[in-house]
Design a protein around this motif. Structure first.
Motif, mmCIF file in Angstrom:
data_model
loop_
_atom_site.group_PDB
_atom_site.id
_atom_site.type_symbol
_atom_site.label_atom_id
_atom_site.label_comp_id
_atom_site.label_asym_id
_atom_site.label_seq_id
_atom_site.Cartn_x
_atom_site.Cartn_y
_atom_site.Cartn_z
ATOM 1 N N THR A 50 33.594 55.506 33.158
ATOM 2 C CA THR A 50 34.775 54.800 33.650
ATOM 3 C C THR A 50 34.331 53.416 34.119
ATOM 4 O OG1 THR A 50 35.940 56.815 34.323
ATOM 5 C CG2 THR A 50 36.545 54.768 35.441
ATOM 6 N N LEU A 51 35.010 52.382 33.659
ATOM 7 C CA LEU A 51 34.582 51.005 33.935
ATOM 8 C C LEU A 51 35.364 50.414 35.110
ATOM 9 C CD1 LEU A 51 33.036 48.404 33.198
ATOM 10 C CD2 LEU A 51 34.871 47.916 31.531
ATOM 11 N N ILE A 52 34.627 49.858 36.074
ATOM 12 C CA ILE A 52 35.213 49.109 37.183
ATOM 13 C C ILE A 52 34.706 47.676 37.088
ATOM 14 C CG2 ILE A 52 35.361 48.860 39.691
ATOM 15 C CD1 ILE A 52 34.868 51.882 39.897
ATOM 16 N N LEU A 53 35.619 46.733 36.894
ATOM 17 C CA LEU A 53 35.272 45.314 36.851
ATOM 18 C C LEU A 53 35.666 44.700 38.182
ATOM 19 C CD1 LEU A 53 36.476 44.448 33.232
ATOM 20 C CD2 LEU A 53 34.114 44.732 34.025
ATOM 21 N N ASN A 54 34.676 44.263 38.941
ATOM 22 C CA ASN A 54 34.912 43.875 40.333
ATOM 23 C C ASN A 54 35.046 42.361 40.513
ATOM 24 O OD1 ASN A 54 35.296 44.076 43.055
ATOM 25 N ND2 ASN A 54 33.204 44.657 43.565
ATOM 26 N N GLY A 55 35.996 41.770 39.804
ATOM 27 C CA GLY A 55 36.379 40.395 40.072
ATOM 28 C C GLY A 55 35.612 39.317 39.346
ATOM 29 N N TYR A 68 39.369 50.144 35.737
ATOM 30 C CA TYR A 68 39.915 49.560 36.954
ATOM 31 C C TYR A 68 39.498 48.096 36.970
ATOM 32 C CZ TYR A 68 40.401 54.405 38.651
ATOM 33 O OH TYR A 68 40.731 55.723 38.803
ATOM 34 N N LYS A 69 40.443 47.196 37.116
ATOM 35 C CA LYS A 69 40.130 45.763 37.077
ATOM 36 C C LYS A 69 40.564 45.123 38.395
ATOM 37 C CE LYS A 69 40.069 42.051 33.684
ATOM 38 N NZ LYS A 69 40.411 40.898 34.529
ATOM 39 N N ILE A 70 39.592 44.703 39.180
ATOM 40 C CA ILE A 70 39.812 44.104 40.496
ATOM 41 C C ILE A 70 39.811 42.583 40.359
ATOM 42 C CG2 ILE A 70 38.840 43.869 42.819
ATOM 43 C CD1 ILE A 70 37.560 46.656 42.388
ATOM 44 N N ILE A 71 40.662 41.916 41.111
ATOM 45 C CA ILE A 71 40.725 40.458 41.042
ATOM 46 C C ILE A 71 39.701 39.830 41.988
ATOM 47 C CG2 ILE A 71 43.114 40.293 40.261
ATOM 48 C CD1 ILE A 71 43.924 39.872 43.192
ATOM 49 N N GLY A 72 39.218 38.646 41.581
ATOM 50 C CA GLY A 72 38.337 37.844 42.414
ATOM 51 C C GLY A 72 38.966 36.483 42.638
ATOM 52 N N ASN A 73 38.248 35.575 43.259
ATOM 53 C CA ASN A 73 38.823 34.250 43.524
ATOM 54 C C ASN A 73 38.900 33.380 42.278
ATOM 55 O OD1 ASN A 73 35.918 34.517 44.164
ATOM 56 N ND2 ASN A 73 35.976 32.287 44.372
ATOM 57 N N HIS A 74 38.093 33.683 41.240
ATOM 58 C CA HIS A 74 38.120 32.874 40.025
ATOM 59 C C HIS A 74 39.098 33.400 38.977
ATOM 60 C CE1 HIS A 74 34.648 29.988 40.476
ATOM 61 N NE2 HIS A 74 34.545 30.745 41.562
ATOM 62 N N ASP A 75 39.639 34.587 39.168
ATOM 63 C CA ASP A 75 40.654 35.087 38.235
ATOM 64 C C ASP A 75 41.919 35.517 38.991
ATOM 65 O OD1 ASP A 75 39.710 37.445 39.389
ATOM 66 O OD2 ASP A 75 38.716 38.133 37.566
ATOM 67 N N LEU A 76 42.121 34.900 40.139
ATOM 68 C CA LEU A 76 43.267 35.247 40.986
ATOM 69 C C LEU A 76 44.597 34.934 40.305
ATOM 70 C CD1 LEU A 76 43.800 36.403 43.828
ATOM 71 C CD2 LEU A 76 43.805 34.054 44.688
ATOM 72 N N GLU A 77 44.588 33.967 39.385
ATOM 73 C CA GLU A 77 45.818 33.585 38.682
ATOM 74 C C GLU A 77 46.389 34.723 37.840
ATOM 75 O OE1 GLU A 77 45.651 29.959 36.446
ATOM 76 O OE2 GLU A 77 44.401 28.977 37.942
ATOM 77 N N TYR A 106 43.979 45.257 40.621
ATOM 78 C CA TYR A 106 43.829 45.775 41.980
ATOM 79 C C TYR A 106 43.164 44.705 42.845
ATOM 80 C CZ TYR A 106 44.292 50.258 39.494
ATOM 81 O OH TYR A 106 44.723 51.285 38.694
ATOM 82 N N GLU A 107 43.515 44.665 44.122
ATOM 83 C CA GLU A 107 42.739 43.831 45.044
ATOM 84 C C GLU A 107 41.515 44.592 45.532
ATOM 85 O OE1 GLU A 107 42.953 40.846 48.864
ATOM 86 O OE2 GLU A 107 44.708 42.067 48.412
ATOM 87 N N ARG A 124 33.022 62.678 36.543
ATOM 88 C CA ARG A 124 33.089 61.384 35.860
ATOM 89 C C ARG A 124 31.879 60.520 36.189
ATOM 90 N NH1 ARG A 124 39.064 58.937 36.867
ATOM 91 N NH2 ARG A 124 38.482 57.532 35.183
ATOM 92 N N LYS A 125 31.592 59.608 35.276
ATOM 93 C CA LYS A 125 30.541 58.616 35.474
ATOM 94 C C LYS A 125 31.210 57.249 35.628
ATOM 95 C CE LYS A 125 28.711 59.944 31.595
ATOM 96 N NZ LYS A 125 27.827 60.079 30.405
ATOM 97 N N TYR A 126 30.812 56.511 36.667
ATOM 98 C CA TYR A 126 31.437 55.229 36.974
ATOM 99 C C TYR A 126 30.431 54.090 36.763
ATOM 100 C CZ TYR A 126 34.961 58.132 39.335
ATOM 101 O OH TYR A 126 35.924 59.076 39.627
ATOM 102 N N LEU A 127 30.924 52.996 36.235
ATOM 103 C CA LEU A 127 30.114 51.812 35.963
ATOM 104 C C LEU A 127 30.780 50.609 36.620
ATOM 105 C CD1 LEU A 127 27.995 50.106 34.287
ATOM 106 C CD2 LEU A 127 29.713 50.114 32.459
ATOM 107 N N ILE A 128 30.010 49.808 37.367
ATOM 108 C CA ILE A 128 30.570 48.652 38.067
ATOM 109 C C ILE A 128 29.844 47.376 37.638
ATOM 110 C CG2 ILE A 128 31.113 47.624 40.301
ATOM 111 C CD1 ILE A 128 30.936 50.457 41.487
ATOM 112 N N PHE A 129 30.586 46.467 37.032
ATOM 113 C CA PHE A 129 30.123 45.115 36.712
ATOM 114 C C PHE A 129 31.001 44.125 37.460
ATOM 115 C CE2 PHE A 129 28.165 46.728 32.683
ATOM 116 C CZ PHE A 129 26.941 46.077 32.770
#
Length: 362
Positions: A68-73, A107-116, A128-129, A29-34
């Motif tokens: 595969t997309l990983i959104l890191n918060g 994969y969608k990780i939460i950050g402090n600005h989208d914690l809600e 995911y945290e 797989r190929k992974y992408l992180i934004f």
């Protein structure tokens, strides 16, 4: 050791780490992180809007290449805007997320600005945290980065109030930790020390500053200048002109980075440590003034990528050290900033990581 074991940020990261399940990093797989899109309602206070055209085109191109997309918060800017307004204004983005989720993966990780989002009803994406991936007996630990600061974990409602009812009406941009050199460095230092001691490859966002192998842009430029200076005496007369041009270009870049940061980065480089472990990476941000950055993981390698719109900046088109490639005929260009093999990185982490031998506490 570098970070006192009783320090609350170390303890919190350690707890998050142990509570996060482990998946294998699929070599096929190929992974992408934004990270750090800070999407709003499309109006004046929306930090995402200026780079939105570029980002959506680039994201679609990665989808077509089966990443595969990983959104890191900090994807939706929920400290300033209602979620429904963000959904309504950026429908194309959420359609792309649907396509990743139903296709190559999301994969969608939460950050402090989208914690809600944790409390949002009927939110369509799993949250995911943090993420842990196993690679040949080693691990990648991916989390947003706000977990190093108690204020971002415990006082989010107060920050939300200040941004929504004070900053928004006054048209004040959302700067926070990314525009505070001291806070940014504190976050990076804590993540670095935790990752080094635990012998992990950690990937964060939050500070908006791209990092590769624990090196900031100024660190990378210095090392490249040093490499070219060592190479210069062994270079033929014909090629020396190109080396001289590259060094000149790098010196200009370094001066600009240090002036922008008022010299804080120079005084607080991680390279003040005895040995630097290549354990910390940062995908940067999508809301940069000169473009956006991301990390790609594929074929046993990790790569830091910079994207820019030539209609907004031509800086890298004129660079002697980078060779930008255009995305179709869009006027959007990509530049490979740094690349290395995971095997080599993990070898160095294994041999150099562990407690800091300098005896300096945080």
């Amino acid at each position: 050791m570098g970070m006192k074991r009783h320090h609350e940020s170390f303890d919190y990261l350690e707890r998050v780490y142990h509570e996060t399940p482990v998946w294998p990093l699929d070599p096929e797989r190929k992974y992408l992180i934004f990270s750090d899109l800070h999407m709003g309602n499309g109006k004046r206070n929306d930090d995402f809007a200026p780079n939105s055209r570029m980002f959506l085109k680039v994201l679609r191109s990665y989808l077509e290449k089966n990443y595969t997309l990983i959104l890191n918060g900090d994807i939706e800017e929920l400290l300033r805007f209602p979620l429904q307004e963000i959904f309504e204004n950026w429908d194309e983005f959420f359609q792309l997320l649907d396509a990743f989720r139903d296709g190559p993966g999301l994969y969608k990780i939460i950050g402090n600005h989208d914690l809600e989002l944790v409390d949002a009803k009927n939110y369509p994406y799993r949250l995911y945290e943090a993420l842990r991936f196993e690679y040949k007996g080693n691990e990648l630990f991916i989390f947003h980065g706000h977990q190093t600061m108690r204020r971002y974990r415990e006082y989010n409602p107060l920050i939300h109030y200040a941004l929504k009812y004070l900053a928004n009406p006054l048209n004040i941009k959302n700067y926070a930790v990314s525009h505070s050199s001291r806070k940014r460095f504190t976050t990076e230092k804590r993540v670095y020390q935790f990752s080094s001691e635990m012998k992990l490859l950690s990937i964060i966002g939050h500070t908006h500053r791209p990092l590769f192998e624990s090196m900031s842009k100024s660190d990378s430029i210095r090392f490249e200048i040093e490499r070219l200076c060592r190479k210069y005496p062994k270079t033929s007369d014909e090629k020396r002109i190109k080396v001289e041009q590259k060094i000149s270009d790098l010196r200009i870049q370094l001066k600009a980075v240090l002036e922008q940061d008022d010299g804080f980065e120079e005084r607080n480089s991680l390279y003040n440590a005895n040995l630097v472990v290549p354990c910390m990476f940062n995908s940067g941000t999508v809301v940069g003034k000169r473009g956006m950055t991301c990390l790609e993981i594929k074929g046993g390698k990790i790569l830091l990528r910079h994207w820019f719109d030539a209609g907004r900046t031509k800086r890298y088109l004129e660079s002697q050290t980078r060779k930008p490639k255009e995305l179709d005929d869009t006027g959007i260009y990509k530049v490979k900033m740094k690349e290395d093999s995971l095997d080599y990185i993990f070898t160095r982490i294994s041999l150099l990581g562990g407690p800091d031998l300098s005896g300096q506490a945080e």
